[in-house]
Design an enzyme around this catalytic site. Structure first.
Site, mmCIF file in Angstrom:
data_model
loop_
_atom_site.group_PDB
_atom_site.id
_atom_site.type_symbol
_atom_site.label_atom_id
_atom_site.label_comp_id
_atom_site.label_asym_id
_atom_site.label_seq_id
_atom_site.Cartn_x
_atom_site.Cartn_y
_atom_site.Cartn_z
ATOM 1 N N TYR A 1 -2.092 -0.712 10.193
ATOM 2 C CA TYR A 1 -2.130 -1.008 8.756
ATOM 3 C C TYR A 1 -0.909 -0.456 8.045
ATOM 4 O O TYR A 1 -0.216 -1.178 7.316
ATOM 5 C CB TYR A 1 -3.404 -0.438 8.139
ATOM 6 C CG TYR A 1 -3.522 -0.695 6.656
ATOM 7 C CD1 TYR A 1 -3.897 -1.943 6.182
ATOM 8 C CD2 TYR A 1 -3.241 0.306 5.724
ATOM 9 C CE1 TYR A 1 -4.009 -2.195 4.822
ATOM 10 C CE2 TYR A 1 -3.347 0.065 4.370
ATOM 11 C CZ TYR A 1 -3.727 -1.180 3.918
ATOM 12 O OH TYR A 1 -3.819 -1.427 2.571
ATOM 13 N N SER B 1 0.835 -1.200 0.000
ATOM 14 C CA SER B 1 0.000 0.000 0.000
ATOM 15 C C SER B 1 0.866 1.245 0.000
ATOM 16 O O SER B 1 1.970 1.250 0.570
ATOM 17 C CB SER B 1 -0.907 0.005 1.238
ATOM 18 O OG SER B 1 -1.575 1.240 1.373
#
Length: 276
Positions: free
Chosen positions: A177, A163
Site C-alpha cells: 500500500y 496517502s
C-alpha cells in the site's frame, strides 16, 4: 460580479465529474461535495448495488446529479467499458478523481506476493490506464473552456487520492500500500508535467485518516491513539476532503498542477516534543 467572489472562485456547477470508488468512504464524500455544488457526477465501484444506492442517496440531495457506472477496475476490460459508457453520455470530462484503491496489512515474513500484484494494479497501474483512456474527454473539456493569451482558462483536472503513507514510512506493515501510494504521487507529478501543456492539471491529495471501510477497524481499535498523534486533534471529515477536491476543480485551484497536498491535520509534521 467580481471574479474574486466566492461564488465564482469555487464554482463547479455544471461540471462533469468521474469519481472511482465513489460509492463509499472518501470517494462518496467527494462525490457528495460535487453533487451538492451542482455538478454531474458519475461514480464507479465493483458493487452495482452500492453504486445504485449511493446514486439514489446523492440525487435526493441535489442540486447536481449522480449517475452510477459499476466497474471492477482490476480488469482492463472494465476500464474500457467504463470509459465507453461515459463517452456515450458526455462529450467532455472536467474532473477525473482517481480514488479507487485497496490496502493490505501483513507481517513481513508472511506478506504475500499477490498483495503487491493486487495493490500495484489497482492503486497505480489502473490510475494510468483510466487516465489514458479518459484523455479525449479531458482534452475536450479543456478546449471547451477556451484560451486567453494562449493559456487554458479552465483546465481539466485529474485528482489522485494518495496517502500520507506514501510520504512517510508508516509504523505498521502495509508494504504494498505505502509503496503504491508513493508511486502514485510521482505518477501524478509526471502526468502534470506532460498534460499541463494541454490544459489538464494533475494533482494528488495525500490523505491522513478518514472515516471509511478501509480505516474502520483501525479507528475502532486505535482511534484515540491516532487522534492523540494529530496536532489538529481529530480525524478527517467529509468537508475536509470534499472541500479540497472542490478547490482543486474550481477557478481557485486552476493554477495548481503537479502538487501533492497533504490532508492529515498535521500528522506528518507533528512532533511528540510539541505536546510536552
Amino acid at each position: 460580479m467580481s471574479s474574486l467572489e466566492a461564488s465564482n472562485l469555487f464554482n463547479v456547477k455544471g461540471k462533469v465529474v468521474l469519481v472511482t470508488g465513489g460509492s463509499r468512504g472518501v470517494g462518496k464524500m467527494i462525490a457528495t461535495g460535487f453533487v451538492k455544488n451542482g455538478a454531474t457526477v458519475y461514480i464507479s465501484s465493483r458493487s452495482s448495488s452500492d453504486c445504485s444506492s449511493t446514486s439514489k442517496e446523492l440525487n435526493a440531495l441535489g442540486p447536481g446529479k449522480c449517475i452510477p457506472i459499476p466497474a471492477d477496475l482490476q480488469k482492463i476490460s472494465e476500464v474500457d467499458k467504463l470509459v465507453g459508457e461515459l463517452a456515450t453520455k458526455e462529450k467532455v470530462l472536467h474532473v477525473l478523481v482517481n480514488n479507487a484503491g485497496a490496502a493490505w496489512g501483513d507481517g513481513i515474513d508472511d506478506y504475500p506476493d499477490t498483495a503487491f500484484t493486487k495493490l500495484l494494479t489497482l492503486n497505480l497501474q489502473r490510475v494510468f490506464s483510466l487516465t489514458q483512456k479518459c484523455l479525449p474527454l479531458l482534452r475536450a473539456a479543456a478546449e471547451a473552456g477556451g484560451k486567453s493569451d494562449g493559456a487554458y482558462i479552465d483546465p481539466a483536472r485529474i485528482i489522485n487520492i494518495g496517502s500520507v503513507e506514501g510520504l512517510g514510512v508508516p509504523d505498521h506493515e502495509t508494504y504494498a500500500y505505502s509503496a503504491s501510494k508513493a508511486a502514485l504521487h510521482h505518477l501524478s507529478r509526471h502526468l502534470g508535467g506532460r498534460l499541463g501543456w494541454e490544459g489538464i492539471n494533475s494533482n494528488t491529495v495525500a490523505c491522513g485518516p478518514f472515516e471509511s471501510k478501509m480505516m474502520a477497524h483501525t479507528l475502532q481499535t486505535m482511534g484515540d491513539v491516532i487522534k492523540a498523534a494529530i496536532p489538529s486533534g481529530r480525524i478527517g471529515t467529509p468537508e475536509d476532503i470534499a472541500g479540497t477536491a472542490l478547490f482543486l476543480s474550481s477557478r481557485a485551484g486552476s493554477y495548481i498542477n503537479g502538487a501533492t497536498i497533504t490532508l492529515d491535520g498535521g500528522h506528518l509534521v507533528g512532533m511528540p516534543s510539541a505536546k510536552l
